[in-house]
Scaffold this active site. Sequence first.
Site, PDB file in Angstrom:
ATOM      1  N   GLU A 176     -70.297 -35.075  60.500  1.00 14.48           N
ATOM      2  CA  GLU A 176     -69.191 -36.091  60.138  1.00 14.48           C
ATOM      3  C   GLU A 176     -69.589 -37.504  59.610  1.00 14.48           C
ATOM      4  O   GLU A 176     -68.913 -38.375  60.394  1.00 14.48           O
ATOM      5  CB  GLU A 176     -68.356 -35.983  61.362  1.00 14.48           C
ATOM      6  CG  GLU A 176     -67.990 -34.769  62.110  1.00 14.48           C
ATOM      7  CD  GLU A 176     -67.259 -34.659  63.181  1.00 14.48           C
ATOM      8  OE1 GLU A 176     -66.764 -33.548  63.662  1.00 14.48           O
ATOM      9  OE2 GLU A 176     -67.170 -35.858  63.836  1.00 14.48           O
ATOM     10  N   GLU A 292     -67.964 -24.430  63.255  1.00 19.53           N
ATOM     11  CA  GLU A 292     -67.481 -24.579  64.595  1.00 19.53           C
ATOM     12  C   GLU A 292     -65.726 -24.186  64.357  1.00 19.53           C
ATOM     13  O   GLU A 292     -64.975 -24.828  64.937  1.00 19.53           O
ATOM     14  CB  GLU A 292     -67.258 -26.080  64.684  1.00 19.53           C
ATOM     15  CG  GLU A 292     -68.557 -26.845  64.765  1.00 19.53           C
ATOM     16  CD  GLU A 292     -68.547 -28.384  65.017  1.00 19.53           C
ATOM     17  OE1 GLU A 292     -69.530 -28.967  64.897  1.00 19.53           O
ATOM     18  OE2 GLU A 292     -67.436 -28.852  65.151  1.00 19.53           O
TER      19      GLU A 292
HETATM   20  O1  G3I Z   1     -69.464 -32.587  81.881  1.00 18.68           O
HETATM   21  C1  G3I Z   1     -68.912 -33.672  81.945  1.00 18.68           C
HETATM   22  C2  G3I Z   1     -68.039 -33.654  83.343  1.00 18.68           C
HETATM   23  O2  G3I Z   1     -69.392 -33.580  84.139  1.00 18.68           O
HETATM   24  C3  G3I Z   1     -67.426 -34.787  83.485  1.00 18.68           C
HETATM   25  O3  G3I Z   1     -66.804 -34.811  84.718  1.00 18.68           O
HETATM   26  C4  G3I Z   1     -66.421 -34.678  82.220  1.00 18.68           C
HETATM   27  C5  G3I Z   1     -65.349 -36.026  82.620  1.00 18.68           C
HETATM   28  O4  G3I Z   1     -65.994 -37.215  81.963  1.00 18.68           O
HETATM   29  O5  G3I Z   1     -67.073 -34.893  81.136  1.00 18.68           O
HETATM   30  C6  G3I Z   1     -67.763 -33.789  80.915  1.00 18.68           C
HETATM   31  O6  G3I Z   1     -68.291 -33.939  79.901  1.00 18.68           O
HETATM   32  C7  G3I Z   1     -67.582 -33.699  78.743  1.00 18.68           C
HETATM   33  C8  G3I Z   1     -67.989 -32.557  77.792  1.00 18.68           C
HETATM   34  O7  G3I Z   1     -67.259 -32.299  76.411  1.00 18.68           O
HETATM   35  C9  G3I Z   1     -68.081 -31.317  78.421  1.00 18.68           C
HETATM   36  O8  G3I Z   1     -66.731 -30.698  78.714  1.00 18.68           O
HETATM   37  C10 G3I Z   1     -67.250 -34.978  77.750  1.00 18.68           C
HETATM   38  O9  G3I Z   1     -66.740 -35.935  78.364  1.00 18.68           O
HETATM   39  C11 G3I Z   1     -66.565 -34.747  76.501  1.00 18.68           C
HETATM   40  O10 G3I Z   1     -66.698 -35.996  75.457  1.00 18.68           O
HETATM   41  C12 G3I Z   1     -67.295 -33.577  75.790  1.00 18.68           C
HETATM   42  O11 G3I Z   1     -66.426 -33.198  74.577  1.00 18.68           O
HETATM   43  C13 G3I Z   1     -67.081 -32.453  73.512  1.00 18.68           C
HETATM   44  C14 G3I Z   1     -66.857 -33.303  72.102  1.00 18.68           C
HETATM   45  O12 G3I Z   1     -67.615 -32.544  71.168  1.00 18.68           O
HETATM   46  C15 G3I Z   1     -67.696 -34.563  72.289  1.00 18.68           C
HETATM   47  O13 G3I Z   1     -69.178 -34.263  72.529  1.00 18.68           O
HETATM   48  C16 G3I Z   1     -66.231 -31.231  73.368  1.00 18.68           C
HETATM   49  O14 G3I Z   1     -66.353 -30.397  74.477  1.00 18.68           O
HETATM   50  C17 G3I Z   1     -66.742 -30.532  72.264  1.00 18.68           C
HETATM   51  O15 G3I Z   1     -66.050 -29.374  71.736  1.00 18.68           O
HETATM   52  C18 G3I Z   1     -66.438 -31.323  70.979  1.00 18.68           C
HETATM   53  O16 G3I Z   1     -67.407 -30.905  69.876  1.00 18.68           O
HETATM   54  C19 G3I Z   1     -67.116 -31.291  68.669  1.00 18.68           C
HETATM   55  C20 G3I Z   1     -68.188 -31.125  67.582  1.00 18.68           C
HETATM   56  O17 G3I Z   1     -69.552 -31.590  68.409  1.00 18.68           O
HETATM   57  C21 G3I Z   1     -68.303 -31.916  66.421  1.00 18.68           C
HETATM   58  N1  G3I Z   1     -67.060 -31.431  65.661  1.00 18.68           N
HETATM   59  C22 G3I Z   1     -65.922 -31.601  66.483  1.00 18.68           C
HETATM   60  C23 G3I Z   1     -65.867 -30.946  67.896  1.00 18.68           C
HETATM   61  C24 G3I Z   1     -64.821 -30.962  68.589  1.00 18.68           C
HETATM   62  O18 G3I Z   1     -64.133 -32.193  68.830  1.00 18.68           O
END
Ligand code: G3I
Length: 383
Positions: A176, A292
């Site tokens: 991105e 994705e």
């Molecule tokens: O695991 C922690 C947990 O311990 C904590 O309590 C909780 C609350 O803060 O956060 C959890 O981590 C989260 C993680 O997902 C696991 O669920 C992060 O905050 C959260 O930011 C993370 O979001 C991910 C996001 O990317 C940012 O990395 C999404 O699951 C994931 O589906 C999303 O994927 C992205 C691709 O990488 C790039 N393209 C778009 C796609 C969707 O946004």
Amino acid sequence: MTTRGVTRRGFIWSAAAAAGSCALPVLDSSTSLRLRQNEAPQNSRSTNVPLKDRAARRGLLCGSAVTQTHLSHDSAFQAAVAAQCNIMVPEVELKWERLRPTPDTYNFSSADWLSNYAQHHHMKFRGHALVWHEELPSWFASYVNPQNAKPLLLDHIATVVGRYAGKIHSWDVVNEVIWPPDKRSDGLRDSPWLRNIGADHIEIAFRAAAKADPLALLTWNENWLEEESSLGDAKRTFLLQHLKELLSRGVPIQAIGLESHLIGDHKNIAGPHFKEFLSQISDMGLKILVTEMDIRDFNLPNDIATRDQAIADLYYRYLTTVLEHKTVVAVLTWGMSNKYSWTATFNPRADHAPVRPLPYDADMNPSPAWNAIAQALDNAPPR
Ligand code: G3I
């Protein structure tokens, strides 16, 4: 975001079908069976033939994003992943926020677990993502500056890519990095990497990744490429411009990742400009991956049969369009089960109904989306 009614198909998936026996769908009396141009063919596919086998018959890889938490704590989920996938990608475990607790240390425990899981189940393993503007560690903003950003990135790529060298199918080297709304003349995203290293952070990352693992398929992964819209047009145009320039200088970009986070009620998906873009990418000698895929249903009707059918139709139409290109090597959904989908948090429905963007429902039963993916794989021209 316009809301459009979804045609009522009158196909009601019986409980038996939902339970994976995939009996033929039950027609309600008012609907004649007629195959419309862009609708998923209706003859159900037996779930006895996993998606990975259907894909393999066409020389394709098929799989999903996964997390260590879901795989290690949910046996039904783990069983579906093992049964259906021949490629997997960590949803979060290879991102900077997880790998880099401090500027001088790495934590590979979860990523190693997933890499070992993939090897144990004879699956290809994807890396996601080396350069991204999100999910950066809490220390990053205060620590990184124009003097240390490049050596920090080079050390990260050498260490992370080097660690999984020979075990990785493909890396999302940059993710991105094109964002026309930032109004730069080169269309690049005004990211921390751009601000601290410059526009050549993309070339630097690809050259470093190629040095660390000459076997990995080095991928430029992007979102919002799939729609006939001003954003879609601008992103495709800027990406093609950068590819032409970088490839002409031998920068080792080998594949394009189409994120394919589609929006269920959008009718401007996978149109003529997108099809032409796929041809131009293929003509550059690049491979293509659907990296994705999921279908966000926040604007679709609440009725589950209607919503599932609209989602299945779009899965089928989009994948059929993309898989026409023999340069496509892999199709991954961004998760297997609706219960773990990021869209539940990031794109919830106003009516609070559970989201249904993926091939398995919350009870790990295959949804009509599974059938549509199976059908699109079965109908794909062999690579
Ligand atoms: O695991 C922690 C947990 O311990 C904590 O309590 C909780 C609350 O803060 O956060 C959890 O981590 C989260 C993680 O997902 C696991 O669920 C992060 O905050 C959260 O930011 C993370 O979001 C991910 C996001 O990317 C940012 O990395 C999404 O699951 C994931 O589906 C999303 O994927 C992205 C691709 O990488 C790039 N393209 C778009 C796609 C969707 O946004």
